[in-house]
Design a protein around this motif. Structure first.
Motif, mmCIF file in Angstrom:
data_model
loop_
_atom_site.group_PDB
_atom_site.id
_atom_site.type_symbol
_atom_site.label_atom_id
_atom_site.label_comp_id
_atom_site.label_asym_id
_atom_site.label_seq_id
_atom_site.Cartn_x
_atom_site.Cartn_y
_atom_site.Cartn_z
ATOM 1 N N MET A 131 0.849 -1.201 0.000
ATOM 2 C CA MET A 131 0.000 0.000 0.000
ATOM 3 C C MET A 131 0.888 1.255 0.000
ATOM 4 S SD MET A 131 -2.765 1.210 2.881
ATOM 5 C CE MET A 131 -3.730 -0.290 2.727
ATOM 6 N N ALA A 132 0.752 2.085 -0.996
ATOM 7 C CA ALA A 132 1.553 3.301 -1.091
ATOM 8 C C ALA A 132 1.053 4.332 -0.076
ATOM 9 C CB ALA A 132 1.467 3.876 -2.497
ATOM 10 N N HIS A 133 1.998 4.981 0.602
ATOM 11 C CA HIS A 133 1.614 5.986 1.594
ATOM 12 C C HIS A 133 2.767 6.948 1.821
ATOM 13 C CE1 HIS A 133 4.093 4.176 4.850
ATOM 14 N NE2 HIS A 133 3.780 3.032 4.277
ATOM 15 N N PHE A 134 2.453 8.061 2.479
ATOM 16 C CA PHE A 134 3.504 9.001 2.864
ATOM 17 C C PHE A 134 3.195 9.556 4.247
ATOM 18 C CE2 PHE A 134 0.381 11.857 0.949
ATOM 19 C CZ PHE A 134 0.393 12.963 1.801
ATOM 20 N N THR A 135 4.247 10.083 4.904
ATOM 21 C CA THR A 135 4.060 10.673 6.225
ATOM 22 C C THR A 135 5.075 11.781 6.452
ATOM 23 O OG1 THR A 135 3.939 10.234 8.604
ATOM 24 C CG2 THR A 135 5.565 8.972 7.368
ATOM 25 N N THR A 136 4.641 12.786 7.193
ATOM 26 C CA THR A 136 5.534 13.858 7.645
ATOM 27 C C THR A 136 5.787 13.760 9.151
ATOM 28 O OG1 THR A 136 3.650 15.336 8.003
ATOM 29 C CG2 THR A 136 4.725 15.436 5.853
ATOM 30 N N LEU B 122 -2.918 6.742 -2.982
ATOM 31 C CA LEU B 122 -1.833 7.102 -2.069
ATOM 32 C C LEU B 122 -2.445 7.434 -0.711
ATOM 33 C CD1 LEU B 122 1.224 7.654 -1.751
ATOM 34 C CD2 LEU B 122 0.762 10.035 -2.394
ATOM 35 N N TYR B 123 -2.077 6.670 0.312
ATOM 36 C CA TYR B 123 -2.657 6.822 1.642
ATOM 37 C C TYR B 123 -1.846 7.816 2.487
ATOM 38 C CZ TYR B 123 -5.926 2.952 1.050
ATOM 39 O OH TYR B 123 -6.957 2.152 0.636
ATOM 40 N N PHE B 124 -2.553 8.499 3.396
ATOM 41 C CA PHE B 124 -1.910 9.432 4.321
ATOM 42 C C PHE B 124 -2.833 9.653 5.512
ATOM 43 C CE2 PHE B 124 -4.740 12.016 1.861
ATOM 44 C CZ PHE B 124 -5.129 13.069 2.676
ATOM 45 N N ASP B 125 -2.272 10.183 6.578
ATOM 46 C CA ASP B 125 -3.057 10.557 7.755
ATOM 47 C C ASP B 125 -3.442 12.023 7.608
ATOM 48 O OD1 ASP B 125 -4.068 11.297 10.240
ATOM 49 O OD2 ASP B 125 -2.625 10.089 11.366
ATOM 50 N N PRO B 126 -4.741 12.348 7.487
ATOM 51 C CA PRO B 126 -5.141 13.742 7.253
ATOM 52 C C PRO B 126 -4.762 14.689 8.375
ATOM 53 C CG PRO B 126 -7.059 12.343 7.682
ATOM 54 C CD PRO B 126 -5.894 11.421 7.485
ATOM 55 N N ALA B 127 -4.525 14.158 9.580
ATOM 56 C CA ALA B 127 -4.123 15.029 10.691
ATOM 57 C C ALA B 127 -2.691 15.539 10.527
ATOM 58 C CB ALA B 127 -4.257 14.280 12.017
ATOM 59 N N GLN B 128 -1.931 14.932 9.622
ATOM 60 C CA GLN B 128 -0.526 15.296 9.454
ATOM 61 C C GLN B 128 -0.280 16.266 8.302
ATOM 62 O OE1 GLN B 128 1.653 11.685 8.857
ATOM 63 N NE2 GLN B 128 1.002 10.757 10.783
ATOM 64 N N LEU C 3 -1.266 15.988 -9.186
ATOM 65 C CA LEU C 3 -1.524 14.582 -9.514
ATOM 66 C C LEU C 3 -3.037 14.358 -9.655
ATOM 67 C CD1 LEU C 3 0.918 13.200 -6.810
ATOM 68 C CD2 LEU C 3 1.325 13.118 -9.294
ATOM 69 N N PRO C 4 -3.658 14.934 -10.677
ATOM 70 C CA PRO C 4 -5.125 14.895 -10.800
ATOM 71 C C PRO C 4 -5.697 13.498 -10.983
ATOM 72 C CG PRO C 4 -4.128 15.726 -12.814
ATOM 73 C CD PRO C 4 -3.031 15.663 -11.789
ATOM 74 N N ASN C 5 -4.907 12.539 -11.447
ATOM 75 C CA ASN C 5 -5.408 11.185 -11.672
ATOM 76 C C ASN C 5 -5.145 10.242 -10.498
ATOM 77 O OD1 ASN C 5 -6.294 11.838 -14.325
ATOM 78 N ND2 ASN C 5 -4.184 11.591 -15.067
ATOM 79 N N LEU C 6 -4.558 10.769 -9.443
ATOM 80 C CA LEU C 6 -4.231 9.964 -8.259
ATOM 81 C C LEU C 6 -5.284 10.184 -7.173
ATOM 82 C CD1 LEU C 6 -2.148 8.147 -6.731
ATOM 83 C CD2 LEU C 6 -1.116 10.278 -5.913
ATOM 84 N N LYS C 7 -5.765 9.104 -6.587
ATOM 85 C CA LYS C 7 -6.715 9.205 -5.483
ATOM 86 C C LYS C 7 -5.946 9.311 -4.171
ATOM 87 C CE LYS C 7 -10.647 6.946 -3.237
ATOM 88 N NZ LYS C 7 -11.537 5.734 -3.219
#
Length: 338
Positions: free
Chosen positions: A1-6, A73-79, A92-96
């Motif tokens: 699962m693709a994701h990112f974090t700060t 692409l997954y992320f935590d909205p609080a971050q 990235l208009p074609n990326l959810k």
């Protein structure tokens, strides 16, 4: 699962290093730690499972690494700030972009034996700080809460060797009726109630412990306390019973809500339900507050290897507050105190 974090603790969990200006990006089969020139040398020396990329514009570098074939692409909205989110949307208009609350904390909700050992060591050091602080108080001359909050940091950090899990809470008498009290300039005197809630970090893993005691000559932070005020003694006994009953009876497979009800039921039966103003506990690890939460709303199923606090309290405004807190790990379906 693709994701990112700060988030720094999420970065550290993913790759063993973090800094205050970076994005960790995990894609299928590859990972990137994107930061600026201040941190790249240190990052490359510490990170083995991700490529370190130096960039002055972190989000532009993230966009450049996203393949056109990636759908989600997954992320935590609080971050993530609104500005960063909109930038990614436009670039990235074609990326959810999938906002998943607590996405990265969910990955570490169950602790490994090695992580439990680090938490146990942190809590052992924390208990030692309590003992050293008590010995200091035997010689102190009516110090204020404000000074005591400053002084306890010396014992917690071992003169700078360890970081704090959170800003210490040191509260006397009526100030202890505020669960997260700010220190006042009121002095600590013989016979006063003293609530101390403190924690240190060992290899980034947090400790957390609370004790309530009556301050007098030879006092300590054991659970066995005797107060001159009979109502206070009764309240202390109820809180102690609530904590011990919860630790003894919680089981794997229960929800956080069901465990919370164990402590809350004891306090409500004693007539103090209106004065238990917070949840029974919270998960702990790299963050001082993480999953699972032991609250009236928590539907999380408690599993083997989860670590959390059990900390019921009763707070009588204008008079005093009592809280007792320990950390437990679920092993063999039951709670084991760290």
């Amino acid at each position: 699962m693709a994701h990112f974090t700060t988030d720094e603790n999420a970065q550290y969990f993913a790759c063993g290093y973090s800094c205050d200006h970076a994005v960790f990006l995990q894609l299928k089969g590859e990972a990137f730690f994107i930061t600026d020139a201040r941190y790249t040398l240190e990052a490359r020396a510490n990170i083995k499972n991700a490529e370190v990329i130096e960039a002055s514009d972190l989000w532009r570098a993230v966009v450049e690494k996203i393949p056109s074939s990636l759908k989600e692409l997954y992320f935590d909205p609080a971050q993530v700030s609104v500005q960063a989110y909109r930038h990614l949307q436009e670039a990235l208009p074609n990326l959810k972009l999938v906002g998943d609350p607590d996405h990265h904390r969910k990955q570490r909700i169950v602790k490994t034996p090695e992580q439990v050992a680090l938490l146990k060591k942190a809590q052992e050091l924390n208990r030692g700080a309590f003992d050293a602080f008590a010995k200091y108080l035997h010689t102190a001359d009516t110090p204020s809460e404000h000074f005591l909050q400053f002084k306890v940091k010396e014992f917690l950090t071992h003169s700078g060797e360890f970081d704090l899990s959170f800003e210490p809470i040191v509260a006397v008498n009526a100030n202890a009726a505020k669960p997260h009290a700010l220190p006042s300039k009121d002095p600590l005197k013989e016979g006063d109630l003293l609530l101390v809630d403190v924690g240190l970090k060992y290899e980034r893993y947090c400790a957390d412990r609370t004790r309530t005691a009556q301050f007098n000559k030879g006092f300590g932070f054991s659970k066995e306390q005797r107060f001159k005020d009979q109502e206070l003694q009764k309240i202390y006994a109820v809180v102690q019973k609530a904590q011990e009953y919860t630790i003894e009876n919680l089981r794997a497979g229960m929800t956080g809500k069901e465990i919370d009800s164990l402590a809350r039921g004891v306090i409500e039966k004693a007539g103090y339900g209106a004065y238990f103003a917070h949840s029974t506990g919270h998960g702990i690890g790299l963050d001082i507050h993480e999953l699972p939460f032991i609250s009236q709303r928590s539907q999380t199923i408690i599993e083997e290897g989860m670590v959390f606090s059990i900390e019921p309290g009763i707070y009588i405004p204008g008079k005093y507050g009592v809280r007792i807190e320990d950390l437990v790990v679920v092993q063999g379906s039951r709670a084991v105190v760290l």
